[in-house]
Scaffold this motif. Sequence first.
Motif, PDB file in Angstrom:
ATOM      1  N   MET A 293      11.711  -8.162  -9.930  1.00  0.00           N
ATOM      2  CA  MET A 293      11.360  -8.222 -11.353  1.00  0.00           C
ATOM      3  C   MET A 293      11.853  -9.537 -11.936  1.00  0.00           C
ATOM      4  N   ALA A 294      10.990 -10.244 -12.642  1.00  0.00           N
ATOM      5  CA  ALA A 294      11.408 -11.496 -13.283  1.00  0.00           C
ATOM      6  C   ALA A 294      10.472 -11.825 -14.443  1.00  0.00           C
ATOM      7  N   PHE A 295      11.043 -12.348 -15.508  1.00  0.00           N
ATOM      8  CA  PHE A 295      10.244 -12.895 -16.601  1.00  0.00           C
ATOM      9  C   PHE A 295       9.904 -14.351 -16.314  1.00  0.00           C
ATOM     10  N   ILE A 296       8.763 -14.773 -16.832  1.00  0.00           N
ATOM     11  CA  ILE A 296       8.420 -16.193 -16.805  1.00  0.00           C
ATOM     12  C   ILE A 296       8.927 -16.815 -18.103  1.00  0.00           C
ATOM     13  N   SER A 297       9.916 -17.685 -18.009  1.00  0.00           N
ATOM     14  CA  SER A 297      10.468 -18.331 -19.202  1.00  0.00           C
ATOM     15  C   SER A 297      10.198 -19.832 -19.222  1.00  0.00           C
ATOM     16  N   SER A 298       9.618 -20.357 -18.155  1.00  0.00           N
ATOM     17  CA  SER A 298       9.344 -21.790 -18.073  1.00  0.00           C
ATOM     18  C   SER A 298       7.946 -22.091 -18.610  1.00  0.00           C
ATOM     19  N   ASN A 299       7.614 -23.360 -18.643  1.00  0.00           N
ATOM     20  CA  ASN A 299       6.283 -23.801 -19.092  1.00  0.00           C
ATOM     21  C   ASN A 299       5.366 -24.141 -17.923  1.00  0.00           C
ATOM     22  N   LYS A 300       5.697 -23.673 -16.731  1.00  0.00           N
ATOM     23  CA  LYS A 300       4.913 -24.011 -15.538  1.00  0.00           C
ATOM     24  C   LYS A 300       3.588 -23.261 -15.472  1.00  0.00           C
ATOM     25  N   TYR A 301       3.463 -22.173 -16.218  1.00  0.00           N
ATOM     26  CA  TYR A 301       2.274 -21.325 -16.108  1.00  0.00           C
ATOM     27  C   TYR A 301       1.663 -21.133 -17.491  1.00  0.00           C
ATOM     28  N   SER A 302       0.691 -21.956 -17.819  1.00  0.00           N
ATOM     29  CA  SER A 302       0.049 -21.898 -19.131  1.00  0.00           C
ATOM     30  C   SER A 302      -0.533 -20.513 -19.397  1.00  0.00           C
ATOM     31  N   LEU A 309       6.863 -10.181 -14.409  1.00  0.00           N
ATOM     32  CA  LEU A 309       6.291 -10.050 -13.074  1.00  0.00           C
ATOM     33  C   LEU A 309       7.049  -8.980 -12.294  1.00  0.00           C
ATOM     34  N   ILE A 310       6.305  -8.060 -11.682  1.00  0.00           N
ATOM     35  CA  ILE A 310       6.902  -6.950 -10.935  1.00  0.00           C
ATOM     36  C   ILE A 310       6.137  -6.792  -9.627  1.00  0.00           C
ATOM     37  N   GLY A 311       6.876  -6.689  -8.528  1.00  0.00           N
ATOM     38  CA  GLY A 311       6.231  -6.520  -7.237  1.00  0.00           C
ATOM     39  C   GLY A 311       5.766  -5.092  -7.019  1.00  0.00           C
ATOM     40  N   ARG A 340       3.676  -6.494   1.064  1.00  0.00           N
ATOM     41  CA  ARG A 340       4.550  -5.705   0.196  1.00  0.00           C
ATOM     42  C   ARG A 340       5.534  -6.635  -0.516  1.00  0.00           C
ATOM     43  N   VAL A 341       5.416  -6.712  -1.830  1.00  0.00           N
ATOM     44  CA  VAL A 341       6.272  -7.619  -2.598  1.00  0.00           C
ATOM     45  C   VAL A 341       7.629  -6.954  -2.807  1.00  0.00           C
ATOM     46  N   ARG A 342       8.678  -7.616  -2.324  1.00  0.00           N
ATOM     47  CA  ARG A 342      10.017  -7.044  -2.357  1.00  0.00           C
ATOM     48  C   ARG A 342      10.914  -7.660  -3.416  1.00  0.00           C
ATOM     49  N   SER A 343      10.804  -8.962  -3.650  1.00  0.00           N
ATOM     50  CA  SER A 343      11.737  -9.643  -4.559  1.00  0.00           C
ATOM     51  C   SER A 343      11.010 -10.744  -5.320  1.00  0.00           C
ATOM     52  N   VAL A 344      11.465 -10.986  -6.561  1.00  0.00           N
ATOM     53  CA  VAL A 344      10.837 -11.973  -7.436  1.00  0.00           C
ATOM     54  C   VAL A 344      11.924 -12.702  -8.220  1.00  0.00           C
ATOM     55  N   ASN A 345      11.876 -14.029  -8.223  1.00  0.00           N
ATOM     56  CA  ASN A 345      12.814 -14.827  -9.011  1.00  0.00           C
ATOM     57  C   ASN A 345      12.127 -16.067  -9.564  1.00  0.00           C
ATOM     58  N   GLN A 346      12.577 -16.500 -10.723  1.00  0.00           N
ATOM     59  CA  GLN A 346      12.172 -17.816 -11.211  1.00  0.00           C
ATOM     60  C   GLN A 346      13.189 -18.829 -10.702  1.00  0.00           C
TER      61      GLN A 346
END
Length: 367
Positions: A293-302, A309-311, A340-346
């Motif tokens: 689980m991770a939030f997108i806090s950057s400006n990389k993804y318009s 984001l959750i796997g 199978r999505v296991r982990s997510v990080n910014q």
Amino acid sequence: MKFRNKILILIVLFTVFACAQDKNPVNTKHSYEVVVKDLSNPWGFAFLPDNSILITEIKGNIIHFKDGKKIEIKNAPETYSRGQGGLLDIVLHPNYINNGWIYITYASSEGEGNGGHTALMRAKLKDNALIEKQVLYKATPNTTRGQHFGSRIVFDDEGYLYFTIGERGNRDENPQDITRDGGKIYRLHDDGRIPDDNPFVKEVNAKKAIYSFGHRNPQGMTINPETRDIWAHEHGPKGGDEINIIKAGKNYGWPVISYGINYIGTKFTDITEKDGMEQPLHYWDPSIAPSGMAFISSNKYSGWKGNLLIGSLKFQYLDNCYIKNGKVVKEERLLDGLGRVRSVNQGPDGYIYVGIENLGIVKLIKK
């Protein structure tokens, strides 16, 4: 003819069921780059200050990925490997650059009873080995059940450490009982001390480290970059996976209330709401089996900044959740069918990195 009709009915039912599961649309306006290849189950990973990566594999090994090479870290904690148990999450202390502490959750057989339960350890890294290992928390009693160990770790802005432990397959005793470990989110100081203002610190026989209870199996937790609240998700049974905002002393209902049913299709509760129990911010039916689980806090993804984001383990995609006024208003599939999505990080560079079973860690790129 009767046999043929039965086959046709089964095909129709399967098609309807599959379509119902496949309700989130696929977003094709993105690609990915494999950053670390040939990983079996990258349960957690953390970026070091030099942008190298520490990776936990559930089977019990820690990998340091640096300069394109995978280095095995020696003296990793001894794990109880059964079912969903093994080496789990890994994070750095917020002040890692000065104190060098690394935090790890894992299934451990130490302590009372046969089997294992979730433990939290901190250690330092030197010459490709863990040193100064300290067990900060060990849930009890051990059990030979192989499910629901949790476990994610986050630090808040005040330096408190939170970690999750699933109810270990004992839904009728653990999650609603604050005198028992399991089905809880815990809060500690970074050295393992219990904060004086923890919600149950004055309750007789309570596990003083508990911060919230009534959870099933939380395998995702993160800080909302805008509100600074703790957000967590957890596996439901058949249906009823949840996203929750975690508050001190709150009861999140499992198994008294739920939007799910038993895997065999029978009910274990007739209610989805009850006074004194929190409602989820969002739930999935059918279950997606969320992890990471991770939030997108950057400006990389318009257009995606602020998204969550959750796997999905079950359907093998990254769920891109659009958030508005604290609610999930839209979902779409990213990295669909990759594994199978296991982990997510910014990452420190602002890009999203995703750990995928039997593949590795990939970098998400928006077209």
